[in-house]
Structures are given as C-alpha cells and as structure tokens.
Write a protein that holds these residues in place. Structure first.
Motif, PDB file in Angstrom:
ATOM      1  N   UNK A 129       0.835  -1.204   0.000  1.00 55.32           N
ATOM      2  CA  UNK A 129       0.000   0.000   0.000  1.00 55.32           C
ATOM      3  C   UNK A 129       0.870   1.254   0.000  1.00 55.32           C
ATOM      4  N   UNK A 130       1.900   1.257   0.849  1.00 50.44           N
ATOM      5  CA  UNK A 130       2.753   2.445   0.982  1.00 50.44           C
ATOM      6  C   UNK A 130       3.910   2.475  -0.018  1.00 50.44           C
ATOM      7  N   UNK A 131       4.048   1.366  -0.765  1.00 48.90           N
ATOM      8  CA  UNK A 131       5.130   1.233  -1.750  1.00 48.90           C
ATOM      9  C   UNK A 131       6.507   1.332  -1.096  1.00 48.90           C
ATOM     10  N   UNK A 132       6.647   0.601   0.010  1.00 54.01           N
ATOM     11  CA  UNK A 132       7.935   0.491   0.696  1.00 54.01           C
ATOM     12  C   UNK A 132       8.150  -0.980   1.050  1.00 54.01           C
ATOM     13  N   UNK A 133       9.347  -1.290   1.511  1.00 52.40           N
ATOM     14  CA  UNK A 133       9.644  -2.678   1.863  1.00 52.40           C
ATOM     15  C   UNK A 133       8.985  -3.041   3.193  1.00 52.40           C
ATOM     16  N   UNK A 134       8.848  -4.338   3.406  1.00 55.27           N
ATOM     17  CA  UNK A 134       8.289  -4.839   4.659  1.00 55.27           C
ATOM     18  C   UNK A 134       9.164  -4.391   5.834  1.00 55.27           C
ATOM     19  N   UNK A 135      10.462  -4.357   5.615  1.00 52.71           N
ATOM     20  CA  UNK A 135      11.403  -3.918   6.646  1.00 52.71           C
ATOM     21  C   UNK A 135      11.149  -2.456   7.024  1.00 52.71           C
ATOM     22  N   UNK A 136      10.883  -1.619   6.025  1.00 47.20           N
ATOM     23  CA  UNK A 136      10.611  -0.206   6.288  1.00 47.20           C
ATOM     24  C   UNK A 136       9.301  -0.042   7.060  1.00 47.20           C
ATOM     25  N   UNK A 137       8.314  -0.854   6.720  1.00 52.10           N
ATOM     26  CA  UNK A 137       7.038  -0.808   7.447  1.00 52.10           C
ATOM     27  C   UNK A 137       7.282  -1.157   8.913  1.00 52.10           C
ATOM     28  N   UNK A 138       8.110  -2.169   9.140  1.00 54.14           N
ATOM     29  CA  UNK A 138       8.439  -2.566  10.509  1.00 54.14           C
ATOM     30  C   UNK A 138       9.112  -1.418  11.252  1.00 54.14           C
ATOM     31  N   UNK A 139      10.006  -0.716  10.583  1.00 50.21           N
ATOM     32  CA  UNK A 139      10.671   0.440  11.198  1.00 50.21           C
ATOM     33  C   UNK A 139       9.665   1.537  11.526  1.00 50.21           C
ATOM     34  N   UNK A 140       8.775   1.833  10.582  1.00 53.26           N
ATOM     35  CA  UNK A 140       7.762   2.867  10.811  1.00 53.26           C
ATOM     36  C   UNK A 140       6.849   2.487  11.965  1.00 53.26           C
ATOM     37  N   UNK A 141       6.483   1.219  12.044  1.00 51.81           N
ATOM     38  CA  UNK A 141       5.631   0.730  13.125  1.00 51.81           C
ATOM     39  C   UNK A 141       6.335   0.904  14.467  1.00 51.81           C
ATOM     40  N   UNK A 142       7.595   0.497  14.532  1.00 48.35           N
ATOM     41  CA  UNK A 142       8.360   0.628  15.775  1.00 48.35           C
ATOM     42  C   UNK A 142       8.523   2.093  16.167  1.00 48.35           C
ATOM     43  N   UNK A 143       8.797   2.953  15.184  1.00 48.70           N
ATOM     44  CA  UNK A 143       8.929   4.386  15.464  1.00 48.70           C
ATOM     45  C   UNK A 143       7.619   4.960  15.991  1.00 48.70           C
TER      46      UNK A 143
END
Length: 164
Positions: A129-143
């Motif tokens: 949906x956000x056009x980013x990697x799963x790893x980046x989503x994990x970072x955004x979630x943690x942040x």
C-alpha cells in the motif's frame, strides 16, 4: 488488542462448534470438536487455553446471532457503562489524550498504525500500500509505537496537561 493469530484460532474453534451444533442439534463434545478441527484432544485443549481470554464478538455480525445471544451481548455491553460520572469523564479525557497523541504522529506512521491495527493488514500488505519494503514498514511501526509511548508518558508525567 489481541494478536491476529489468537483471533484466528478463536474463530476456527467457534466455526467448528457452530458447524457441529447445527449438524448434531446439541452441544458437541470436546472430542468431536477436536476431530472437526483435525487435531488431537491435547492440541485442542492447548488451543482453548490460548484463546480462553479472547471473546471475539462482532457487533457488525449481530444479525446472525440468536435472540438469546443478542440479549447476552447487550447485557455484556451494559456492564461496561460507567456508573460514576467522574470515571466516565476521566475515560473520555484519556481517550482524547491518546487520540491527540496519535494525531501528532507523522502521516506515514499514522497510516501504518491504522492499516495494521484497524484494517488488520500484515506488514507485507502495508508495504504494498505504501510502496515500501516490509522492513521499512516494521521500522515505521516501531517508530510510531516508540513515539506514542513517549508522548503518552509525557502526559502522565505532567498531569496538568491531562486535566485541561
């Protein structure tokens, strides 16, 4: 909040019980439920213990409830009404404070929280949906969670803010 895996297990058990009840015209035994789930009785008991604290009720699906279930659901909801106006006011202030904290997050972090907790998408789906990697989503979630923890902590460290 309950992990999706636990909700899924709870739904599987409920679906099996509902199916067996309609087929047998009675409450199924634990052995029958375990057989329907195609698991041993020990695994069934483990599933039940994992999901015991989970009561998944969807108000959206209330049309499928039997009249007795609807009454039970209403009585459950009524028990959560606040008798004490002070408690009700305090609860509203806490909800507003949390909402304010979430709204103060950057847009992408809010989007990740919304997609994860409300739309129940997994990290891979959010990445698409956000056009980013799963790893980046994990970072955004943690942040986002870290920021929320800090923002909420500031409110409780400074109770004057919460009172306003």
């Amino acid at each position: 909040w309950v992990p999706r895996s636990i909700r899924d297990k709870s739904k599987k058990i409920l679906k099996a019980v509902t199916k067996l009840e309609s087929e047998l015209n009675r409450n199924p035994t634990e052995i029958e439920i375990a057989e329907e789930l195609d698991v041993s009785i020990e695994v069934y008991h483990k599933l039940v213990s994992e999901t015991r604290p989970v009561n998944v009720l969807s108000i959206d699906e209330q049309a499928t409830y039997a009249p007795v279930d609807k009454k039970s659901l209403m009585s459950i909801l009524e028990t959560y009404k606040f008798a004490n106006p002070f408690v009700q006011l305090n609860s509203k202030k806490v909800k507003n404070m949390i909402l304010s904290c979430v709204e103060s997050l950057p847009e992408r972090q809010r989007m990740v929280l919304s997609l994860y907790y409300y739309e129940e998408l997994n990290l891979k789906e959010i990445g698409k949906v956000l056009r980013v990697t799963e790893s980046r989503v994990s970072q955004l979630h943690a942040q986002a969670l870290g920021s929320l923890k800090d923002l909420i902590g500031k409110h409780f460290d400074n109770p004057v803010q919460m009172a306003s």
